[in-house]
Design a protein around this motif. Structure first.
Motif, PDB file in Angstrom:
ATOM      1  N   UNK A   1       1.090  -1.179  -0.212  1.00 34.30           N
ATOM      2  CA  UNK A   1      -0.217  -0.006   0.393  1.00 34.30           C
ATOM      3  C   UNK A   1       0.819   1.206   0.095  1.00 34.30           C
ATOM      4  N   UNK A   2       0.770   2.148  -0.757  1.00 37.13           N
ATOM      5  CA  UNK A   2       1.045   3.599  -0.697  1.00 37.13           C
ATOM      6  C   UNK A   2       1.119   3.904   0.629  1.00 37.13           C
ATOM      7  N   UNK A   3       2.505   4.501   1.506  1.00 36.00           N
ATOM      8  CA  UNK A   3       1.979   4.837   2.789  1.00 36.00           C
ATOM      9  C   UNK A   3       1.472   6.370   2.180  1.00 36.00           C
TER      10      UNK A   3
ATOM     11  N   UNK B   1       7.256   7.606   8.266  1.00 34.82           N
ATOM     12  CA  UNK B   1       7.378   7.656   9.424  1.00 34.82           C
ATOM     13  C   UNK B   1       7.984   9.065  10.491  1.00 34.82           C
ATOM     14  N   UNK B   2       8.557  10.187   9.979  1.00 35.91           N
ATOM     15  CA  UNK B   2       8.537  11.303  10.804  1.00 35.91           C
ATOM     16  C   UNK B   2       7.407  12.355  11.353  1.00 35.91           C
ATOM     17  N   UNK B   3       6.014  11.574  10.284  1.00 38.63           N
ATOM     18  CA  UNK B   3       4.814  12.011  10.422  1.00 38.63           C
ATOM     19  C   UNK B   3       4.410  13.329   9.885  1.00 38.63           C
ATOM     20  N   UNK B   4       5.329  13.195   8.335  1.00 41.23           N
ATOM     21  CA  UNK B   4       5.047  14.232   7.666  1.00 41.23           C
ATOM     22  C   UNK B   4       3.976  13.716   6.145  1.00 41.23           C
ATOM     23  N   UNK B   5       2.603  14.052   6.807  1.00 36.83           N
ATOM     24  CA  UNK B   5       1.731  13.674   5.650  1.00 36.83           C
ATOM     25  C   UNK B   5       2.060  14.302   3.589  1.00 36.83           C
ATOM     26  N   UNK B   6       1.942  12.775   3.469  1.00 42.64           N
ATOM     27  CA  UNK B   6       2.301  12.932   1.897  1.00 42.64           C
ATOM     28  C   UNK B   6       0.958  13.473   1.030  1.00 42.64           C
ATOM     29  N   UNK B   7       1.198  14.308  -0.011  1.00 42.00           N
ATOM     30  CA  UNK B   7      -0.356  14.337  -0.943  1.00 42.00           C
ATOM     31  C   UNK B   7      -0.237  13.346  -2.020  1.00 42.00           C
ATOM     32  N   UNK B   8      -1.114  12.805  -2.292  1.00 42.64           N
ATOM     33  CA  UNK B   8      -1.695  10.907  -2.418  1.00 42.64           C
ATOM     34  C   UNK B   8      -2.224  11.278  -3.636  1.00 42.64           C
TER      35      UNK B   8
ATOM     36  N   UNK C   1     -13.175   3.211  -1.774  1.00 47.75           N
ATOM     37  CA  UNK C   1     -11.617   2.188  -1.622  1.00 47.75           C
ATOM     38  C   UNK C   1      -9.976   3.718  -1.846  1.00 47.75           C
ATOM     39  N   UNK C   2      -9.433   3.573  -2.539  1.00 43.84           N
ATOM     40  CA  UNK C   2      -8.811   4.430  -2.666  1.00 43.84           C
ATOM     41  C   UNK C   2      -7.977   5.789  -2.597  1.00 43.84           C
ATOM     42  N   UNK C   3      -7.553   6.271  -1.779  1.00 46.72           N
ATOM     43  CA  UNK C   3      -7.275   7.486  -0.823  1.00 46.72           C
ATOM     44  C   UNK C   3      -6.364   8.244  -1.978  1.00 46.72           C
TER      45      UNK C   3
END
Length: 477
Positions: A294-296, A300-307, A355-357
């Motif tokens: 699954x795409x994160x 791990x550092x808590x940074x929110x990604x654009x997905x 179901x796709x984020x």
């Protein structure tokens, strides 16, 4: 264990279920108690049951192209007029005596070899049409004569009308034809016994082969072979996959090229083999989906990604007038809203589309509790309005100033003609206007009125002094 599950599933009989009947009864508002016609063709049904309890008013029943081996549980359908069980595994005609209104019976392309079983149709006095084309019994010598002489009520057999002379001739030769039919029938039944034994042997071989494959797989998964398994996966995983594909292809080629007689057992075996392969492919496809990482969404550092997994177009606008951020996500127009899940956080927004984020980091902090999401009625887009956490106090605009400005600017744009517009004033001393209220003169209303009657107005005649009566002039009538 997947192979064992498939193997067990192979031998499960697919029967008629209430859910299946209701889904096929959409034309009757999914009501089955008052159903008069239903089509259950190509449903892989292996056993016929429950219809005589659920649908007592059935008049037309389509069951063609299934795997039904026996006619059963339809004897209580008193109103049944047409029964179609073509392309099944039926070997004899039975259990139709209770269908009192049966007029048409289609048994095309079955395995009916007991031709004498048609004698049970004598009790169906309204039976006019019978179809037996494609059955082994049609190859018997004297087949048509026997059927015509046995069923006196028939008018059409295998789409061919029965004439009076044909029936008389069939009745004359009935004893000899019946004896021949019985002899051919006995020979066919002996042949069928041999075919059943051969099919049982072939099925047992397949079962033993499956058990050996399962045993080898369990040995491969045993704790003692974990090290070998890991090294094998590391070194030759692709070779193993290629080998399995080649083995499956060899098995398919062997299965389809092996000559087998066309029997109910071979037809059922072919169907189950196809379903087994399809089920195995589905299991492999599902396992591949599960194994896909699954795409994160958060590092791990808590940074929110654009997905943007669903790959949808979107636009993010900063509405300064209303102090909010508006997200316009171009979801599919005909997508059900129940497949959308919106989660607004102070610093980002996440939308699950089937179901796709879809995740987007916001430029400013927003208020999740005050946010709202709605679908556009024209485009179907998802519009999410998120008020900003920092409130901005805007200066109050003067309404009067803006109105005057708009009024002053209007004549400059329209031109000189609008500036010269003046209001007209009328001097009452120079112009006289008629009194509108006295246009219609008042008339005496005599004898009218809902409350009281007015007395009639007496008109007085005037007498003229200079009047002379001349007798020579005739009187006026």
């Amino acid at each position: 264990m997947e192979d064992s599950a498939v193997f067990i599933w192979i031998f499960l009989n697919i029967t008629v279920t209430e859910d299946l009947v209701r889904r096929r009864a959409e034309h009757n508002d999914c009501e089955i108690f008052s159903l008069e016609e239903i089509s259950l063709h190509q449903q892989e049904i292996e056993k016929l049951e429950y219809l005589d309890k659920w649908c007592r008013d059935l008049k037309i029943l389509y069951l063609q192209n299934n795997l039904i081996p026996k006619i059963e549980n339809v004897g209580k359908l008193k109103k049944l007029e047409y029964l179609n069980v073509a392309l099944n595994n039926i070997e004899r005609i039975e259990n139709l005596e209770g269908c009192e209104e049966l007029k048409k019976l289609d048994l095309t392309a079955n395995f009916i070899g007991e031709l004498t079983s048609i004698e049970t149709l004598k009790y169906n006095i309204h039976l006019n049409e019978l179809f037996l084309v494609g059955n082994p019994c049609t190859e018997f010598e004297g087949y048509r004569q026997y059927v015509v002489a046995t069923l006196h009520q028939l008018k059409c057999l295998d789409s061919k009308e029965i004439g009076r002379s044909e029936r008389i001739q069939a009745l004359q030769n009935y004893p000899e034809v019946k004896q021949k039919i019985r002899e051919q029938e006995q020979a066919y039944l002996l042949k069928r016994d041999r075919e059943k034994e051969e099919a049982q042997r072939r099925m047992q071989e397949r079962k033993d082969k499956k058990e050996n494959q399962m045993k080898s797989k369990l040995d491969f998964n045993s704790p003692g072979s974990l090290h070998n398994k890991a090294s094998h996966q590391a070194e030759g995983g692709r070779e193993q996959e290629t080998w399995r594909t080649a083995e499956d292809d060899e098995e398919d080629r062997r299965f389809w090229e092996e000559p087998t007689p066309y029997t109910p057992e071979s037809r059922l075996e072919t169907h189950r083999y196809i379903e087994e392969k399809r089920r195995a492919k589905d299991n492999i496809r599902e396992s591949q989906k599960k194994e896909k990482p699954l795409r994160p969404l958060v590092t791990a550092e808590g940074k929110v990604l654009n997905v943007n997994v669903p790959k949808l177009h979107f636009s993010l606008k900063d509405d300064e007038d209303n102090n909010q951020i508006v997200l316009d996500l171009a979801v599919y127009r005909h997508l059900d809203t129940s497949l959308l899940d919106v989660d607004v956080q102070p610093t980002y927004i996440r939308v699950l589309v089937k179901g796709k984020p879809f995740q987007l980091v916001l430029p400013e902090e927003v208020k999740p509790d005050s946010s709202s999401a709605k679908r556009s009625q024209t485009t179907g887009h998802l519009v999410v309005s998120m008020p900003k956490a920092k409130e901005i106090i805007l200066p109050k605009q003067k309404v009067s100033t803006s109105v005057k400005h708009s009024d002053c600017s209007t004549p400059q744009k329209t031109g000189r003609r609008n500036v010269q517009v003046e209001k007209l004033e009328v001097d009452p001393s120079k112009y006289s206007f008629p009194d509108v209220t006295k246009i219609i003169q008042e008339k005496d209303r005599i004898g009218q009125g809902p409350i009281r009657l007015q007395p009639e107005k007496i008109t007085k005649t005037k007498s003229y002094v200079e009047f002379e009566n001349d007798e020579d002039v005739p009187p006026l009538i």
